[in-house]
Design a protein around this motif. Structure first.
Motif, PDB file in Angstrom:
ATOM      1  N   VAL A   3      -9.565 -18.378  31.556  1.00 17.94           N
ATOM      2  CA  VAL A   3     -10.089 -19.452  30.699  1.00 17.94           C
ATOM      3  C   VAL A   3     -10.376 -18.908  29.299  1.00 17.94           C
ATOM      4  N   GLY A   4     -10.950 -17.728  29.207  1.00 17.21           N
ATOM      5  CA  GLY A   4     -11.206 -17.110  27.904  1.00 17.21           C
ATOM      6  C   GLY A   4      -9.926 -16.862  27.123  1.00 17.21           C
ATOM      7  N   LEU A   5      -8.896 -16.392  27.809  1.00 16.62           N
ATOM      8  CA  LEU A   5      -7.598 -16.158  27.164  1.00 16.62           C
ATOM      9  C   LEU A   5      -7.011 -17.462  26.631  1.00 16.62           C
ATOM     10  N   VAL A   6      -7.040 -18.493  27.457  1.00 14.95           N
ATOM     11  CA  VAL A   6      -6.520 -19.799  27.039  1.00 14.95           C
ATOM     12  C   VAL A   6      -7.324 -20.331  25.856  1.00 14.95           C
ATOM     13  N   MET A   7      -8.647 -20.174  25.920  1.00 12.49           N
ATOM     14  CA  MET A   7      -9.511 -20.618  24.828  1.00 12.49           C
ATOM     15  C   MET A   7      -9.159 -19.889  23.531  1.00 12.49           C
ATOM     16  N   GLY A   8      -8.960 -18.594  23.605  1.00 13.08           N
ATOM     17  CA  GLY A   8      -8.609 -17.811  22.423  1.00 13.08           C
ATOM     18  C   GLY A   8      -7.271 -18.224  21.835  1.00 13.08           C
ATOM     19  N   ILE A   9      -6.282 -18.395  22.686  1.00 15.75           N
ATOM     20  CA  ILE A   9      -4.950 -18.820  22.215  1.00 15.75           C
ATOM     21  C   ILE A   9      -5.039 -20.201  21.573  1.00 15.75           C
ATOM     22  N   THR A  35      -4.421 -23.816  17.168  1.00 18.94           N
ATOM     23  CA  THR A  35      -4.814 -25.129  16.651  1.00 18.94           C
ATOM     24  C   THR A  35      -5.881 -25.072  15.574  1.00 18.94           C
ATOM     25  N   GLY A  36      -6.504 -23.926  15.393  1.00 25.11           N
ATOM     26  CA  GLY A  36      -7.586 -23.844  14.424  1.00 25.11           C
ATOM     27  C   GLY A  36      -8.891 -24.396  14.973  1.00 25.11           C
ATOM     28  N   GLY A  37      -8.905 -24.710  16.239  1.00 22.99           N
ATOM     29  CA  GLY A  37     -10.112 -25.241  16.871  1.00 22.99           C
ATOM     30  C   GLY A  37     -10.357 -24.541  18.186  1.00 22.99           C
ATOM     31  N   GLY A  38     -11.488 -24.773  18.728  1.00 27.73           N
ATOM     32  CA  GLY A  38     -11.854 -24.113  19.973  1.00 27.73           C
ATOM     33  C   GLY A  38     -11.572 -24.963  21.182  1.00 27.73           C
ATOM     34  N   ALA A  39     -11.814 -24.395  22.298  1.00 28.80           N
ATOM     35  CA  ALA A  39     -11.660 -25.090  23.574  1.00 28.80           C
ATOM     36  C   ALA A  39     -12.993 -25.077  24.300  1.00 28.80           C
ATOM     37  N   GLY A  40     -14.064 -25.269  23.549  1.00 30.14           N
ATOM     38  CA  GLY A  40     -15.412 -25.182  24.103  1.00 30.14           C
ATOM     39  C   GLY A  40     -15.675 -26.155  25.227  1.00 30.14           C
ATOM     40  N   ALA A  41     -15.137 -27.381  25.112  1.00 31.91           N
ATOM     41  CA  ALA A  41     -15.362 -28.366  26.167  1.00 31.91           C
ATOM     42  C   ALA A  41     -14.765 -27.890  27.482  1.00 31.91           C
ATOM     43  N   THR A  62     -13.417 -15.621  18.286  1.00 42.14           N
ATOM     44  CA  THR A  62     -12.099 -16.268  18.238  1.00 42.14           C
ATOM     45  C   THR A  62     -11.995 -17.220  17.055  1.00 42.14           C
ATOM     46  N   ALA A  63     -13.078 -17.909  16.752  1.00 40.45           N
ATOM     47  CA  ALA A  63     -13.064 -18.816  15.602  1.00 40.45           C
ATOM     48  C   ALA A  63     -12.923 -18.038  14.297  1.00 40.45           C
ATOM     49  N   ALA A  64     -13.596 -16.903  14.190  1.00 38.78           N
ATOM     50  CA  ALA A  64     -13.512 -16.083  12.976  1.00 38.78           C
ATOM     51  C   ALA A  64     -12.086 -15.567  12.771  1.00 38.78           C
ATOM     52  N   ILE A  65     -11.477 -15.084  13.831  1.00 41.80           N
ATOM     53  CA  ILE A  65     -10.089 -14.592  13.732  1.00 41.80           C
ATOM     54  C   ILE A  65      -9.153 -15.725  13.367  1.00 41.80           C
ATOM     55  N   SER A  66      -9.324 -16.868  14.020  1.00 42.82           N
ATOM     56  CA  SER A  66      -8.474 -18.022  13.738  1.00 42.82           C
ATOM     57  C   SER A  66      -8.613 -18.478  12.288  1.00 42.82           C
ATOM     58  N   TYR A  73      -9.535 -16.748   9.693  1.00 38.76           N
ATOM     59  CA  TYR A  73      -8.918 -15.735   8.823  1.00 38.76           C
ATOM     60  C   TYR A  73      -7.396 -15.900   8.803  1.00 38.76           C
ATOM     61  N   LEU A  74      -6.786 -16.028   9.967  1.00 35.38           N
ATOM     62  CA  LEU A  74      -5.324 -16.144  10.041  1.00 35.38           C
ATOM     63  C   LEU A  74      -4.827 -17.410   9.353  1.00 35.38           C
ATOM     64  N   HIS A  75      -5.532 -18.523   9.538  1.00 38.46           N
ATOM     65  CA  HIS A  75      -5.119 -19.766   8.877  1.00 38.46           C
ATOM     66  C   HIS A  75      -5.343 -19.704   7.367  1.00 38.46           C
ATOM     67  N   ALA A  76      -6.430 -19.090   6.932  1.00 41.54           N
ATOM     68  CA  ALA A  76      -6.685 -18.952   5.491  1.00 41.54           C
ATOM     69  C   ALA A  76      -5.629 -18.065   4.851  1.00 41.54           C
ATOM     70  N   ARG A  77      -5.254 -17.016   5.542  1.00 41.59           N
ATOM     71  CA  ARG A  77      -4.219 -16.111   5.041  1.00 41.59           C
ATOM     72  C   ARG A  77      -2.885 -16.830   4.856  1.00 41.59           C
TER      73      ARG A  77
END
Length: 173
Positions: free
Chosen positions: A9-15, A20-26, A54-58, A60-64
């Motif tokens: 679940v953590g892996l899927v959430m991170g991916i 998508t630039g969003g989380g899978a918190g739900a 995961t949000a911080a990495i995401s 950064y990658l999208h801003a880049r």
């Protein structure tokens, strides 16, 4: 076996967060409450804690890749922070059985807003010159809703943020 389920679940959430630039918190909160019998309040806090890196990495990658509208983003972040503080403060006051209902109502309302926006014919010229105050208020509204969701129920607030960005005319890529 429990560790493997949490890891997957953590892996899927991170991916999902990076793509998508969003989380899978739900999803994470649901897994913790349904399969691990964790209280919604603890599942919420756990989900939020695991989303931070995961949000911080995401982000950064999208801003880049120049996929971030910083003016709208900072507005939503500021109001989202206020919403998260308020939501976190009241999260223990929501009965466990009402968490799913609350999430469902908010998601349905935001979905309806997005459908209305997509179906409504728009004039490209008038949208380009849309009032800055109106955009600020819309970004503020969706930011605070995203923050409230995050603080109350442990989602990343992505549903509200994506709905807001869509209504503000931001593209998905």
């Amino acid at each position: 076996m429990r560790f493997i389920i949490l890891a997957v679940v953590g892996l899927v959430m991170g991916i999902a967060t990076v793509i998508t630039g969003g989380g899978a918190g739900a999803i994470y909160v649901s897994v913790l409450t349904i399969f691990f019998n964790t209280s919604p309040a603890v599942a919420t806090a756990t989900s939020l804690a695991t989303m931070l890196p995961t949000a911080a990495i995401s982000a950064y990658l999208h801003a880049r890749s120049s996929n971030v509208n910083f003016k709208i983003g900072w507005t939503m972040l500021g109001w989202g922070t206020i919403g998260a503080l308020i939501g976190s403060y009241f999260s223990n006051d929501i009965p466990d059985n009402d968490y799913n209902t609350l999430i469902g109502i908010v998601i349905i309302a935001l979905t309806v807003l997005m459908i209305i926006k997509k179906r409504k014919p728009t004039d490209v010229k008038s949208e380009a010159h849309e009032n800055k105050n109106k955009k600020f208020l819309q970004a503020s509204f969706f930011g605070i809703i995203g923050g409230l969701l995050s603080g109350l129920v442990g989602t990343s607030g992505t549903t509200a943020i994506i709905a807001g960005l869509t209504l503000l005319g931001c593209t998905t890529m």
